[in-house]
Design a protein around this motif. Structure first.
Motif, PDB file in Angstrom:
ATOM      1  N   ALA A   1     -34.262  39.870   5.232  1.00 18.59           N
ATOM      2  CA  ALA A   1     -32.941  39.807   5.866  1.00 18.59           C
ATOM      3  C   ALA A   1     -32.416  38.377   5.873  1.00 18.59           C
ATOM      4  O   ALA A   1     -33.129  37.441   6.215  1.00 18.59           O
ATOM      5  CB  ALA A   1     -33.021  40.336   7.298  1.00 18.59           C
TER       6      ALA A   1
ATOM      7  N   LEU B   1     -41.055  42.203   8.199  1.00 16.13           N
ATOM      8  CA  LEU B   1     -39.660  41.774   8.291  1.00 16.13           C
ATOM      9  C   LEU B   1     -39.640  40.272   8.067  1.00 16.13           C
ATOM     10  O   LEU B   1     -40.310  39.525   8.771  1.00 16.13           O
ATOM     11  CB  LEU B   1     -39.090  42.112   9.672  1.00 16.13           C
ATOM     12  CG  LEU B   1     -37.692  41.579   9.993  1.00 16.13           C
ATOM     13  CD1 LEU B   1     -36.648  42.127   9.028  1.00 16.13           C
ATOM     14  CD2 LEU B   1     -37.329  41.928  11.446  1.00 16.13           C
TER      15      LEU B   1
ATOM     16  N   LEU C   1     -31.506  42.980   3.079  1.00 18.93           N
ATOM     17  CA  LEU C   1     -30.532  43.317   4.116  1.00 18.93           C
ATOM     18  C   LEU C   1     -29.633  42.132   4.436  1.00 18.93           C
ATOM     19  O   LEU C   1     -30.132  41.038   4.706  1.00 18.93           O
ATOM     20  CB  LEU C   1     -31.253  43.722   5.408  1.00 18.93           C
ATOM     21  CG  LEU C   1     -32.195  44.907   5.339  1.00 18.93           C
ATOM     22  CD1 LEU C   1     -32.937  45.062   6.659  1.00 18.93           C
ATOM     23  CD2 LEU C   1     -31.427  46.165   5.005  1.00 18.93           C
TER      24      LEU C   1
ATOM     25  N   TYR D   1     -42.209  47.055  12.792  1.00 25.59           N
ATOM     26  CA  TYR D   1     -42.869  46.227  11.785  1.00 25.59           C
ATOM     27  C   TYR D   1     -44.268  45.828  12.255  1.00 25.59           C
ATOM     28  O   TYR D   1     -44.501  45.630  13.443  1.00 25.59           O
ATOM     29  CB  TYR D   1     -42.051  44.958  11.521  1.00 25.59           C
ATOM     30  CG  TYR D   1     -40.677  45.264  10.977  1.00 25.59           C
ATOM     31  CD1 TYR D   1     -40.486  45.472   9.619  1.00 25.59           C
ATOM     32  CD2 TYR D   1     -39.579  45.392  11.828  1.00 25.59           C
ATOM     33  CE1 TYR D   1     -39.238  45.786   9.115  1.00 25.59           C
ATOM     34  CE2 TYR D   1     -38.333  45.709  11.333  1.00 25.59           C
ATOM     35  CZ  TYR D   1     -38.164  45.904   9.975  1.00 25.59           C
ATOM     36  OH  TYR D   1     -36.918  46.224   9.486  1.00 25.59           O
TER      37      TYR D   1
ATOM     38  N   ASP E   1     -29.942  48.342  11.283  1.00 26.94           N
ATOM     39  CA  ASP E   1     -30.432  48.532   9.920  1.00 26.94           C
ATOM     40  C   ASP E   1     -31.915  48.224   9.759  1.00 26.94           C
ATOM     41  O   ASP E   1     -32.500  48.506   8.725  1.00 26.94           O
ATOM     42  CB  ASP E   1     -29.642  47.656   8.932  1.00 26.94           C
ATOM     43  CG  ASP E   1     -28.256  48.207   8.654  1.00 26.94           C
ATOM     44  OD1 ASP E   1     -28.028  49.415   8.891  1.00 26.94           O
ATOM     45  OD2 ASP E   1     -27.397  47.434   8.197  1.00 26.94           O
ATOM     46  N   LEU E   2     -32.514  47.643  10.793  1.00 27.29           N
ATOM     47  CA  LEU E   2     -33.945  47.354  10.708  1.00 27.29           C
ATOM     48  C   LEU E   2     -34.729  48.659  10.814  1.00 27.29           C
ATOM     49  O   LEU E   2     -34.236  49.665  11.321  1.00 27.29           O
ATOM     50  CB  LEU E   2     -34.353  46.391  11.823  1.00 27.29           C
ATOM     51  CG  LEU E   2     -33.708  45.009  11.759  1.00 27.29           C
ATOM     52  CD1 LEU E   2     -34.185  44.139  12.912  1.00 27.29           C
ATOM     53  CD2 LEU E   2     -33.982  44.329  10.427  1.00 27.29           C
ATOM     54  N   ALA E   3     -35.953  48.632  10.325  1.00 27.30           N
ATOM     55  CA  ALA E   3     -36.787  49.833  10.319  1.00 27.30           C
ATOM     56  C   ALA E   3     -36.902  50.409  11.721  1.00 27.30           C
ATOM     57  O   ALA E   3     -37.287  49.714  12.657  1.00 27.30           O
ATOM     58  CB  ALA E   3     -38.168  49.506   9.765  1.00 27.30           C
TER      59      ALA E   3
ATOM     60  N   SER F   1     -40.730  37.157   0.912  1.00 23.79           N
ATOM     61  CA  SER F   1     -40.661  38.625   0.900  1.00 23.79           C
ATOM     62  C   SER F   1     -41.457  39.192  -0.263  1.00 23.79           C
ATOM     63  O   SER F   1     -42.239  40.138  -0.100  1.00 23.79           O
ATOM     64  CB  SER F   1     -39.201  39.095   0.797  1.00 23.79           C
ATOM     65  OG  SER F   1     -38.462  38.745   1.928  1.00 23.79           O
TER      66      SER F   1
ATOM     67  N   ASP G   1     -38.666  44.233   4.540  1.00 26.63           N
ATOM     68  CA  ASP G   1     -37.229  44.081   4.714  1.00 26.63           C
ATOM     69  C   ASP G   1     -36.964  42.584   4.728  1.00 26.63           C
ATOM     70  O   ASP G   1     -37.422  41.882   5.629  1.00 26.63           O
ATOM     71  CB  ASP G   1     -36.742  44.694   6.036  1.00 26.63           C
ATOM     72  CG  ASP G   1     -36.645  46.210   5.988  1.00 26.63           C
ATOM     73  OD1 ASP G   1     -36.702  46.778   4.878  1.00 26.63           O
ATOM     74  OD2 ASP G   1     -36.511  46.819   7.060  1.00 26.63           O
TER      75      ASP G   1
ATOM     76  N   ARG H   1     -36.558  45.618   0.516  1.00 29.35           N
ATOM     77  CA  ARG H   1     -35.180  46.051   0.795  1.00 29.35           C
ATOM     78  C   ARG H   1     -34.450  44.804   1.298  1.00 29.35           C
ATOM     79  O   ARG H   1     -34.839  44.192   2.284  1.00 29.35           O
ATOM     80  CB  ARG H   1     -35.192  47.150   1.862  1.00 29.35           C
ATOM     81  CG  ARG H   1     -33.821  47.661   2.234  1.00 29.35           C
ATOM     82  CD  ARG H   1     -33.919  48.847   3.162  1.00 29.35           C
ATOM     83  NE  ARG H   1     -34.426  48.467   4.473  1.00 29.35           N
ATOM     84  CZ  ARG H   1     -33.961  48.949   5.623  1.00 29.35           C
ATOM     85  NH1 ARG H   1     -33.000  49.849   5.631  1.00 29.35           N
ATOM     86  NH2 ARG H   1     -34.491  48.558   6.768  1.00 29.35           N
TER      87      ARG H   1
ATOM     88  N   ARG I   1     -45.588  47.325   7.148  1.00 29.86           N
ATOM     89  CA  ARG I   1     -44.182  46.919   6.988  1.00 29.86           C
ATOM     90  C   ARG I   1     -44.028  45.511   7.550  1.00 29.86           C
ATOM     91  O   ARG I   1     -44.574  45.197   8.604  1.00 29.86           O
ATOM     92  CB  ARG I   1     -43.248  47.850   7.749  1.00 29.86           C
ATOM     93  CG  ARG I   1     -43.179  49.250   7.164  1.00 29.86           C
ATOM     94  CD  ARG I   1     -42.017  50.040   7.749  1.00 29.86           C
ATOM     95  NE  ARG I   1     -40.751  49.373   7.566  1.00 29.86           N
ATOM     96  CZ  ARG I   1     -39.978  49.450   6.470  1.00 29.86           C
ATOM     97  NH1 ARG I   1     -40.387  50.161   5.449  1.00 29.86           N
ATOM     98  NH2 ARG I   1     -38.833  48.834   6.396  1.00 29.86           N
TER      99      ARG I   1
END
Length: 155
Positions: A65, A42, A88, A105, A99-101, A52, A63, A86, A40
């Motif tokens: 963001a 971020l 964000l 990460y 909202d972060l995993a 991303s 994710d 995803r 994963r």
């Protein structure tokens, strides 16, 4: 005075962006940040999502963001066919990181965005608390660090 959410959204809504992801940056990621099984990532300040999406090609679930809704709208539209990202809406400096995993990460990148964060120490402390796997050095028995600075490459 710094840029506001509205300023950044307008920047992206007007079709502008930032420096494209270069081959040297891609090479650094391939060499120094290979995706572990089920990795994963971020991407803070993801903008229109180029990094991303590249990270998904390396095997990460990402994710992306950004606090500029205009950037996220473009990212969603330009990369609608890409699975594994995803998008964000998140102000990493002032917002709620809920909202972060939850499980963290393997890789956190702040490409071209760290300069726009005023309280860098606090934000970095909050993000450092989110890794989910041992550092590369711990995993391989070397002193290598999983951090790759992309801010100084491909100028």
């Amino acid at each position: 005075m710094g840029y506001t959410w509205t300023d950044w959204s307008e920047h992206y809504n007007e079709g502008r962006g930032f420096r494209r992801l270069g081959d040297q940056e891609k090479g650094l990621l391939v060499e120094h940040a290979p995706a572990p099984e089920g990795g994963r990532a971020l991407d803070i300040g993801c903008g229109t999502g180029e990094l991303s999406v590249y990270l998904t090609s390396l095997g990460y679930t990402v994710d992306g963001a950004d606090f500029a809704e205009g950037a996220l709208e473009r990212a969603r539209a330009e990369h609608a066919e890409v699975e594994g990202v995803r998008w964000l809406s998140l102000d990493v400096e002032h917002g709620d990181l809920a909202d972060l995993a939850e499980d963290g990460y393997d890789l956190i990148v702040l490409r071209l965005s760290i300069a726009f964060i005023r309280d860098r120490a606090r934000v970095l402390r909050a993000l450092v608390a989110r890794p989910r796997s041992p550092t590369i050095g711990e995993a391989t028995g070397t002193s290598a660090s999983p951090a790759v600075s992309l801010s100084q490459t491909s100028r």
